[in-house]
Design a protein around this motif. Structure first.
Motif, PDB file in Angstrom:
ATOM      1  N   ASP A  38      22.724 -24.571 -49.138  1.00  0.00           N
ATOM      2  CA  ASP A  38      24.136 -24.195 -49.281  1.00  0.00           C
ATOM      3  C   ASP A  38      24.487 -23.979 -50.748  1.00  0.00           C
ATOM      4  O   ASP A  38      25.118 -22.979 -51.120  1.00  0.00           O
ATOM      5  CB  ASP A  38      24.994 -25.302 -48.674  1.00  0.00           C
ATOM      6  CG  ASP A  38      26.478 -24.964 -48.700  1.00  0.00           C
ATOM      7  OD1 ASP A  38      26.827 -23.790 -48.505  1.00  0.00           O
ATOM      8  OD2 ASP A  38      27.283 -25.882 -48.926  1.00  0.00           O
ATOM      9  N   LEU A  39      24.056 -24.910 -51.575  1.00  0.00           N
ATOM     10  CA  LEU A  39      24.330 -24.844 -53.006  1.00  0.00           C
ATOM     11  C   LEU A  39      23.759 -23.571 -53.623  1.00  0.00           C
ATOM     12  O   LEU A  39      24.434 -22.847 -54.360  1.00  0.00           O
ATOM     13  CB  LEU A  39      23.721 -26.079 -53.680  1.00  0.00           C
ATOM     14  CG  LEU A  39      24.242 -26.516 -55.037  1.00  0.00           C
ATOM     15  CD1 LEU A  39      25.682 -27.002 -54.928  1.00  0.00           C
ATOM     16  CD2 LEU A  39      23.350 -27.636 -55.579  1.00  0.00           C
ATOM     17  N   VAL A  40      22.502 -23.288 -53.309  1.00  0.00           N
ATOM     18  CA  VAL A  40      21.810 -22.143 -53.906  1.00  0.00           C
ATOM     19  C   VAL A  40      22.384 -20.821 -53.407  1.00  0.00           C
ATOM     20  O   VAL A  40      22.589 -19.882 -54.181  1.00  0.00           O
ATOM     21  CB  VAL A  40      20.300 -22.245 -53.632  1.00  0.00           C
ATOM     22  CG1 VAL A  40      19.595 -20.944 -53.999  1.00  0.00           C
ATOM     23  CG2 VAL A  40      19.694 -23.404 -54.405  1.00  0.00           C
ATOM     24  N   CYS A  41      22.653 -20.732 -52.104  1.00  0.00           N
ATOM     25  CA  CYS A  41      23.182 -19.480 -51.553  1.00  0.00           C
ATOM     26  C   CYS A  41      24.573 -19.164 -52.110  1.00  0.00           C
ATOM     27  O   CYS A  41      24.987 -18.001 -52.131  1.00  0.00           O
ATOM     28  CB  CYS A  41      23.221 -19.532 -50.032  1.00  0.00           C
ATOM     29  SG  CYS A  41      21.601 -19.384 -49.263  1.00  0.00           S
ATOM     30  N   ASN A  42      25.270 -20.193 -52.568  1.00  0.00           N
ATOM     31  CA  ASN A  42      26.578 -19.982 -53.177  1.00  0.00           C
ATOM     32  C   ASN A  42      26.465 -19.352 -54.565  1.00  0.00           C
ATOM     33  O   ASN A  42      27.418 -18.775 -55.074  1.00  0.00           O
ATOM     34  CB  ASN A  42      27.333 -21.311 -53.269  1.00  0.00           C
ATOM     35  CG  ASN A  42      28.807 -21.126 -53.550  1.00  0.00           C
ATOM     36  OD1 ASN A  42      29.459 -20.262 -52.973  1.00  0.00           O
ATOM     37  ND2 ASN A  42      29.334 -21.936 -54.453  1.00  0.00           N
ATOM     38  N   VAL A  43      25.262 -19.469 -55.167  1.00  0.00           N
ATOM     39  CA  VAL A  43      25.022 -18.920 -56.502  1.00  0.00           C
ATOM     40  C   VAL A  43      24.318 -17.569 -56.442  1.00  0.00           C
ATOM     41  O   VAL A  43      24.667 -16.648 -57.188  1.00  0.00           O
ATOM     42  CB  VAL A  43      24.189 -19.903 -57.350  1.00  0.00           C
ATOM     43  CG1 VAL A  43      23.828 -19.302 -58.707  1.00  0.00           C
ATOM     44  CG2 VAL A  43      24.925 -21.230 -57.524  1.00  0.00           C
ATOM     45  N   LEU A  44      23.326 -17.439 -55.575  1.00  0.00           N
ATOM     46  CA  LEU A  44      22.534 -16.206 -55.527  1.00  0.00           C
ATOM     47  C   LEU A  44      23.406 -15.021 -55.119  1.00  0.00           C
ATOM     48  O   LEU A  44      24.297 -15.155 -54.273  1.00  0.00           O
ATOM     49  CB  LEU A  44      21.367 -16.358 -54.544  1.00  0.00           C
ATOM     50  CG  LEU A  44      20.301 -17.386 -54.931  1.00  0.00           C
ATOM     51  CD1 LEU A  44      19.234 -17.478 -53.855  1.00  0.00           C
ATOM     52  CD2 LEU A  44      19.662 -17.038 -56.279  1.00  0.00           C
ATOM     53  N   GLU A  92      20.891 -19.789 -61.009  1.00  0.00           N
ATOM     54  CA  GLU A  92      21.523 -18.932 -62.021  1.00  0.00           C
ATOM     55  C   GLU A  92      20.469 -18.214 -62.862  1.00  0.00           C
ATOM     56  O   GLU A  92      20.620 -17.025 -63.188  1.00  0.00           O
ATOM     57  CB  GLU A  92      22.419 -19.779 -62.925  1.00  0.00           C
ATOM     58  CG  GLU A  92      23.664 -20.294 -62.230  1.00  0.00           C
ATOM     59  CD  GLU A  92      24.456 -21.272 -63.079  1.00  0.00           C
ATOM     60  OE1 GLU A  92      25.625 -21.544 -62.736  1.00  0.00           O
ATOM     61  OE2 GLU A  92      23.886 -21.779 -64.084  1.00  0.00           O
ATOM     62  N   THR A  93      19.393 -18.921 -63.193  1.00  0.00           N
ATOM     63  CA  THR A  93      18.344 -18.332 -64.036  1.00  0.00           C
ATOM     64  C   THR A  93      17.620 -17.210 -63.316  1.00  0.00           C
ATOM     65  O   THR A  93      17.455 -16.111 -63.872  1.00  0.00           O
ATOM     66  CB  THR A  93      17.337 -19.414 -64.473  1.00  0.00           C
ATOM     67  OG1 THR A  93      18.025 -20.413 -65.236  1.00  0.00           O
ATOM     68  CG2 THR A  93      16.228 -18.807 -65.321  1.00  0.00           C
ATOM     69  N   ILE A  94      17.195 -17.454 -62.093  1.00  0.00           N
ATOM     70  CA  ILE A  94      16.439 -16.396 -61.414  1.00  0.00           C
ATOM     71  C   ILE A  94      17.344 -15.214 -61.056  1.00  0.00           C
ATOM     72  O   ILE A  94      16.911 -14.066 -61.062  1.00  0.00           O
ATOM     73  CB  ILE A  94      15.673 -16.917 -60.184  1.00  0.00           C
ATOM     74  CG1 ILE A  94      16.603 -17.228 -59.014  1.00  0.00           C
ATOM     75  CG2 ILE A  94      14.793 -18.104 -60.521  1.00  0.00           C
ATOM     76  CD1 ILE A  94      15.892 -17.214 -57.699  1.00  0.00           C
ATOM     77  N   ALA A  95      18.620 -15.490 -60.762  1.00  0.00           N
ATOM     78  CA  ALA A  95      19.546 -14.390 -60.474  1.00  0.00           C
ATOM     79  C   ALA A  95      19.715 -13.495 -61.685  1.00  0.00           C
ATOM     80  O   ALA A  95      19.904 -12.274 -61.563  1.00  0.00           O
ATOM     81  CB  ALA A  95      20.890 -14.935 -60.013  1.00  0.00           C
ATOM     82  N   SER A  96      19.607 -14.086 -62.888  1.00  0.00           N
ATOM     83  CA  SER A  96      19.795 -13.313 -64.115  1.00  0.00           C
ATOM     84  C   SER A  96      18.695 -12.281 -64.342  1.00  0.00           C
ATOM     85  O   SER A  96      18.879 -11.335 -65.105  1.00  0.00           O
ATOM     86  CB  SER A  96      19.871 -14.256 -65.324  1.00  0.00           C
ATOM     87  OG  SER A  96      18.604 -14.812 -65.628  1.00  0.00           O
ATOM     88  N   ASN A 100      15.603 -12.687 -53.798  1.00  0.00           N
ATOM     89  CA  ASN A 100      15.446 -14.029 -54.362  1.00  0.00           C
ATOM     90  C   ASN A 100      14.980 -14.998 -53.285  1.00  0.00           C
ATOM     91  O   ASN A 100      15.416 -14.918 -52.136  1.00  0.00           O
ATOM     92  CB  ASN A 100      16.765 -14.515 -54.959  1.00  0.00           C
ATOM     93  CG  ASN A 100      17.235 -13.649 -56.113  1.00  0.00           C
ATOM     94  OD1 ASN A 100      16.570 -13.551 -57.136  1.00  0.00           O
ATOM     95  ND2 ASN A 100      18.380 -13.002 -55.944  1.00  0.00           N
ATOM     96  N   ALA A 101      14.101 -15.912 -53.681  1.00  0.00           N
ATOM     97  CA  ALA A 101      13.565 -16.890 -52.742  1.00  0.00           C
ATOM     98  C   ALA A 101      13.977 -18.297 -53.141  1.00  0.00           C
ATOM     99  O   ALA A 101      14.255 -18.579 -54.312  1.00  0.00           O
ATOM    100  CB  ALA A 101      12.043 -16.790 -52.687  1.00  0.00           C
TER     101      ALA A 101
END
Length: 376
Positions: free
Chosen positions: A236-242, A207-211, A217-218
């Protein structure tokens, strides 16, 4: 840099796209051969381009900073001019190398003090310096300076490290906005998700880096010893947020099966030393499984190296001949194996792209993954 999302799989998060850079287009999903010190070991640039069909390669900030050094690279006009590769390039910030130098480095808020693995000389990297070095190297995609945590990692350490990585990212962004590229082409900064294998930290970091709304994004800090189940769960978790409209780059991953599984989770870009490193030990990846070319079973096998091969070496040489080269310790063995493995990895992601476009990716992936890991 621009990213165009083109097709999506109905049964997974797999997708295809195109990354546009000043040095050319990159069709995703994509595998990026690792050229740590300005060269992909044992492979000429024309082979990378014409036979392996690489669209982008990697360099490394830490290694290139130490050797040949920034003065040489800048005098050459940047790494593209220095190594003769006129397609896109990406540079890792050096954060992973700092992680791997655990016995000779000291991490503090300002940056990281470390000693060269070449001569033991002392150096200090800050987020600002990592940007400056990557400006001089001149890659199209550059990485924010981060700390890659080990596995296993205590929760509080992972949390503190993640927050420091986020603070370092803010400094990287501020510095890149104050500086200009040196060679007339644009450079896109990618931030890196950290958080070890802790779900809440990974979500917070994503969430922070997407902001920051950067061009891509890596995902870092994986493929460092954790079980494959953890790798997939965190990805899976991260790709659901990015965000979907930015390319997702999973750093340092992995085996052919890892790559297909992570494409299904929504990853677009991969790099790993495995195809070339394992090639130098005689391990060849194929669509039917893994061959150890030093085994006696190939001694009198005069069939082509790979009947389904994707490079000229597969039809030019027999299994018996390549086995002989390894046992004779001929350098050609390393070159043939490296070309084969890299061409196979590029074929694999290209075929994944084809399957996604046809709507058959999930079934194809489920058929391929068991075969890719079996020993022949």
């Amino acid at each position: 840099m621009n990213f165009i999302l083109e097709a999506e799989d109905e049964k997974s998060r797999a997708r295809t796209g195109t990354i546009e850079t000043d040095h050319g287009k990159i069709k995703t999903p994509i595998f990026m051969p690792v050229g740590t010190a300005g060269t992909v070991k044992g492979v000429h640039q024309h082979e990378l381009d014409q036979d392996i069909k690489a669209q982008i390669i990697l360099g490394n900030t830490y290694h290139l900073y130490l050797r040949p050094g920034l003065e040489v690279i800048e005098n050459a006009g940047g790494l593209h001019q220095f190594n003769g590769w006129n397609k896109p390039m990406l540079t890792d910030s050096g954060g992973y190398q700092v992680y791997s130098l655990s016995g000779t480095r000291k991490i503090q808020e300002e940056g990281v003090e470390f000693r060269s693995h070449i001569d033991g000389s002392a150096h200090f990297f800050t987020p600002e310096k990592a940007i400056d070095i990557q400006r001089i190297i001149g890659a199209d995609i550059i990485m924010a300076f981060d700390e890659c945590t080990p596995y296993p990692c205590e929760y509080n350490y992972a949390k503190d490290s993640m927050h420091m990585t986020h603070r370092w990212l803010k400094r990287c962004v501020e510095h890149i906005n104050k500086t200009e590229g040196l060679y007339g082409h644009s450079q896109a900064l990618f931030p890196i998700v950290q958080g070890s294998t802790y779900k809440d930290l990974r979500i917070k970091s994503a969430e922070t880096i997407a902001s920051f709304d950067l061009p891509g994004n890596a995902i870092g800090g994986l493929s460092v010893g954790e079980p494959a189940e953890e790798l997939y769960a965190m990805t899976d978790l991260v790709c659901n947020v990015l965000p979907k409209d930015k390319p997702r780059y999973l750093m340092g991953v992995g085996t052919p099966a890892n790559i297909l599984e992570c494409i299904a989770l929504g990853v677009d870009m991969f790099d790993c030393v495995m195809p070339t490193r394992n090639a130098r030990h005689g391990m060849l990846f194929t669509r039917n499984g893994i061959m150890n070319m030093k085994n006696a079973k190939w001694k009198n096998d005069f069939s082509k190296l790979d009947e389904f091969g994707t490079s000229y070496v597969d039809s030019a040489y027999s299994k018996s001949y390549v086995r002989h080269l390894f046992h004779a310790k001929e350098y050609l063995a390393l070159q043939i194996a490296s070309i084969h493995n890299l061409a196979f990895y590029l074929w694999l992601v290209d075929e994944a792209r084809n399957q996604i476009e046809k709507g058959t990716f999930s079934a194809w992936k489920d058929e391929m993954v068991p075969k890719l890991s079996q020993k022949l």
